[in-house]
Design a protein around this motif. Structure first.
Motif, mmCIF file in Angstrom:
data_model
loop_
_atom_site.group_PDB
_atom_site.id
_atom_site.type_symbol
_atom_site.label_atom_id
_atom_site.label_comp_id
_atom_site.label_asym_id
_atom_site.label_seq_id
_atom_site.Cartn_x
_atom_site.Cartn_y
_atom_site.Cartn_z
ATOM 1 N N ASP A 85 -7.129 4.445 1.061
ATOM 2 C CA ASP A 85 -7.991 4.570 2.231
ATOM 3 C C ASP A 85 -7.258 5.185 3.433
ATOM 4 O OD1 ASP A 85 -6.282 2.486 2.778
ATOM 5 O OD2 ASP A 85 -7.857 1.008 3.179
ATOM 6 N N GLY A 86 -5.982 5.544 3.256
ATOM 7 C CA GLY A 86 -5.222 6.171 4.334
ATOM 8 C C GLY A 86 -4.442 5.198 5.192
ATOM 9 N N ASN A 87 -4.654 3.908 5.019
ATOM 10 C CA ASN A 87 -3.943 2.901 5.802
ATOM 11 C C ASN A 87 -2.542 2.670 5.229
ATOM 12 O OD1 ASN A 87 -6.125 2.459 7.509
ATOM 13 N ND2 ASN A 87 -6.977 0.865 6.177
ATOM 14 N N THR A 88 -1.613 2.333 6.102
ATOM 15 C CA THR A 88 -0.252 2.016 5.677
ATOM 16 C C THR A 88 -0.230 0.586 5.147
ATOM 17 O OG1 THR A 88 0.647 3.500 7.349
ATOM 18 C CG2 THR A 88 2.150 1.882 6.414
ATOM 19 N N ARG A 89 0.316 0.418 3.968
ATOM 20 C CA ARG A 89 0.430 -0.900 3.321
ATOM 21 C C ARG A 89 1.892 -1.329 3.313
ATOM 22 N NH1 ARG A 89 -4.791 -2.309 3.133
ATOM 23 N NH2 ARG A 89 -6.033 -0.816 2.000
#
Length: 163
Positions: free
Chosen positions: A92-96
């Motif tokens: 989703d493009g979020n940093t994990r």
């Protein structure tokens, strides 16, 4: 102290089977979660409270293959290693972010079947202990030894004793 230290020691139960990932060069990685518990008594209510923490475990190469072969969900294990933080971009493009224990040493402590057997024996152990205590009380000599029994104990003679 001039140096630094990154060391983790855990004893816990596997929360899932070992998941393996094999690489083209022949190496592999095994991943599995370990649960550790903290139990205490709530002073206000008097009830026992258990908190469970989950830890992401990573083993490499031969150690990973051994873990995959012998470990299953519920088994108890000791692991020793170091903390490693990772970050990546999710779909989703979020940093994990993830914190893992990179295992350097491990010891299998028990299987799930052994743990369940110990739990069952602990539940029935008290009546068995009471029965053993009753059986350990001295009985009259005639009632405990049947007639015509052969004993392999040497006869003691009073005149040869050194004390």
């Amino acid at each position: 102290m001039s140096g630094t230290l990154n060391k983790v020691m855990l004893i816990g139960h596997l929360g899932d089977a070992v998941k393996m990932h094999y690489f083209e060069g022949g190496g592999c990685i095994g991943r599995f979660p370990i649960a550790t518990n903290e139990t205490y008594t709530n002073k206000q209510t008097g009830e026992r409270v258990t908190n469970t923490d989950w830890h992401n475990i990573v083993v490499r190469n031969k150690a990973a293959e051994i873990c995959e072969k012998y470990l299953s969900k519920g088994d108890k294990i000791y692991v020793e290693g170091r903390l490693k933080n990772r970050q990546w971009q999710g779909e989703d493009g979020n940093t994990r972010y993830s914190t893992e224990i990179q295992v350097q040493d491990f010891t299998f402590l028990s299987t799930k079947q052994e743990s369940m057997a110990n739990a069952q024996s602990n539940n029935t152990q008290q009546p068995v202990q009471q029965q053993q205590q009753q059986n350990a009380q001295p009985q009259p000599l005639e009632s405990t030894q049947p007639k015509n029994t052969v004993h392999n104990e040497p006869e003691q003679q009073d005149d040869d004793l050194p004390f």
